[in-house]
Design a protein around this motif. Structure first.
Motif, PDB file in Angstrom:
ATOM      1  N   ASP A 121     -15.593  -9.239  -1.852  1.00 30.83           N
ATOM      2  CA  ASP A 121     -14.784  -8.172  -1.274  1.00 30.83           C
ATOM      3  C   ASP A 121     -14.977  -8.093   0.235  1.00 30.83           C
ATOM      4  OD1 ASP A 121     -13.779  -7.290  -3.731  1.00 30.83           O
ATOM      5  OD2 ASP A 121     -15.547  -6.064  -4.091  1.00 30.83           O
TER       6      ASP A 121
ATOM      7  N   THR B 124     -14.151  -0.823   0.036  1.00 28.26           N
ATOM      8  CA  THR B 124     -13.846  -1.148  -1.356  1.00 28.26           C
ATOM      9  C   THR B 124     -13.990   0.020  -2.320  1.00 28.26           C
ATOM     10  OG1 THR B 124     -16.126  -1.831  -1.773  1.00 28.26           O
ATOM     11  CG2 THR B 124     -14.555  -3.549  -1.085  1.00 28.26           C
TER      12      THR B 124
ATOM     13  N   SER C  93      -9.450   2.937 -10.741  1.00 27.98           N
ATOM     14  CA  SER C  93      -8.497   2.392  -9.770  1.00 27.98           C
ATOM     15  C   SER C  93      -7.080   2.827 -10.124  1.00 27.98           C
ATOM     16  CB  SER C  93      -8.566   0.858  -9.777  1.00 27.98           C
ATOM     17  OG  SER C  93      -7.572   0.313  -8.934  1.00 27.98           O
TER      18      SER C  93
ATOM     19  N   ARG D  83      -4.801   0.784  -9.121  1.00 31.25           N
ATOM     20  CA  ARG D  83      -4.293  -0.593  -9.152  1.00 31.25           C
ATOM     21  C   ARG D  83      -3.248  -0.888  -8.083  1.00 31.25           C
ATOM     22  NH1 ARG D  83      -5.479  -3.368 -14.422  1.00 31.25           N
ATOM     23  NH2 ARG D  83      -6.810  -1.925 -15.540  1.00 31.25           N
ATOM     24  N   THR D  84      -3.213  -0.098  -7.015  1.00 30.10           N
ATOM     25  CA  THR D  84      -2.276  -0.378  -5.930  1.00 30.10           C
ATOM     26  C   THR D  84      -2.922  -1.167  -4.802  1.00 30.10           C
ATOM     27  OG1 THR D  84      -2.756   1.696  -4.792  1.00 30.10           O
ATOM     28  CG2 THR D  84      -0.931   1.706  -6.404  1.00 30.10           C
ATOM     29  N   ARG D  85      -4.266  -1.198  -4.795  1.00 29.34           N
ATOM     30  CA  ARG D  85      -5.026  -1.910  -3.766  1.00 29.34           C
ATOM     31  C   ARG D  85      -6.427  -2.137  -4.312  1.00 29.34           C
ATOM     32  NH1 ARG D  85      -3.979   3.027  -2.673  1.00 29.34           N
ATOM     33  NH2 ARG D  85      -2.372   2.585  -1.175  1.00 29.34           N
ATOM     34  N   PRO D  86      -7.201  -3.052  -3.707  1.00 28.26           N
ATOM     35  CA  PRO D  86      -8.562  -3.290  -4.211  1.00 28.26           C
ATOM     36  C   PRO D  86      -9.535  -2.210  -3.738  1.00 28.26           C
ATOM     37  CG  PRO D  86      -8.093  -4.780  -2.408  1.00 28.26           C
ATOM     38  CD  PRO D  86      -6.829  -4.002  -2.668  1.00 28.26           C
ATOM     39  N   PHE D  87      -9.423  -1.038  -4.338  1.00 34.00           N
ATOM     40  CA  PHE D  87     -10.279   0.105  -4.002  1.00 34.00           C
ATOM     41  C   PHE D  87     -10.554   0.885  -5.276  1.00 34.00           C
ATOM     42  CE2 PHE D  87     -11.116   4.477  -2.805  1.00 34.00           C
ATOM     43  CZ  PHE D  87     -12.047   4.318  -1.789  1.00 34.00           C
TER      44      PHE D  87
ATOM     45  N   GLY E  23       0.011   4.073   5.136  1.00 34.68           N
ATOM     46  CA  GLY E  23       0.317   2.644   5.050  1.00 34.68           C
ATOM     47  C   GLY E  23       1.121   2.149   6.238  1.00 34.68           C
TER      48      GLY E  23
ATOM     49  N   GLU F 194      -0.007  -0.625   9.032  1.00 32.59           N
ATOM     50  CA  GLU F 194       0.833  -1.785   9.277  1.00 32.59           C
ATOM     51  C   GLU F 194       1.221  -1.880  10.755  1.00 32.59           C
ATOM     52  OE1 GLU F 194       5.318  -3.176   8.117  1.00 32.59           O
ATOM     53  OE2 GLU F 194       4.082  -2.347   6.488  1.00 32.59           O
TER      54      GLU F 194
END
Length: 159
Positions: A21, A25, A66, A68-72, A149, A153
């Motif tokens: 990772d 996280t 999670s 499941r929208t991002r690795p967190f 977000g 970006e």
């Protein structure tokens, strides 16, 4: 033979490096009742268990949640007593799909007695938000329109 062993070790290390990772996280929270906390975060943050274990030495249950929208993940660690650290203003923030979806969750939170601060619109960049308390008193913010977000970006683009 030694060369083959070294080659396998290098392959294993490369494979694990690719899985390591990077960046933020997780956040870990102590909780007094793991199943009650799982239910709260499933309801109000659309999170689900992606990992669960009980430490053999201590008997402590640990769960990773999670959306499941991002690795967190939120790491829930069952403890005998909990001193809330994410309260009253420190909080976890969850973006909702719409004001209407947030209103539904806030009405449910009000009925369940977990709504701390009812929804309000604070304009850009704060947006529409409300505070809830989880079963151990940690604060969860529901929001719509914060554009985190987009800010990340935009900051990532070359000037």
């Amino acid at each position: 033979m030694l060369t083959a062993i070294k080659a396998k070790k290098l392959d294993f290390e490369r494979e694990n490096d690719a899985m390591s990772d990077l960046g933020l996280t997780h956040i870990a929270l102590p909780v007094s009742n793991i199943d009650r906390s799982i239910a709260f975060y499933a309801t109000y943050a659309a999170m689900q268990v992606v990992h669960r274990r009980t430490d053999v030495a201590t008997g402590v249950t640990v769960v990773w949640l999670s959306d499941r929208t991002r690795p967190f993940v939120i790491v829930l660690i069952e403890a005998d007593s909990v001193q809330p650290v994410l309260s009253p203003f420190a909080h976890l923030g969850v973006g909702c799909a719409s004001r209407e979806a947030m209103d539904v969750l806030c009405e449910k939170a009000k009925q369940e007695g977990v709504l701390i601060e009812p929804q309000k619109d604070s304009g850009y960049p704060i947006g529409y938000w409300a505070f809830l308390k989880d079963p151990d008193g940690h604060t969860l913010e529901l929001s719509y329109g914060q554009e985190v977000g987009l800010a990340v970006e935009k900051a990532s683009q070359p000037s």
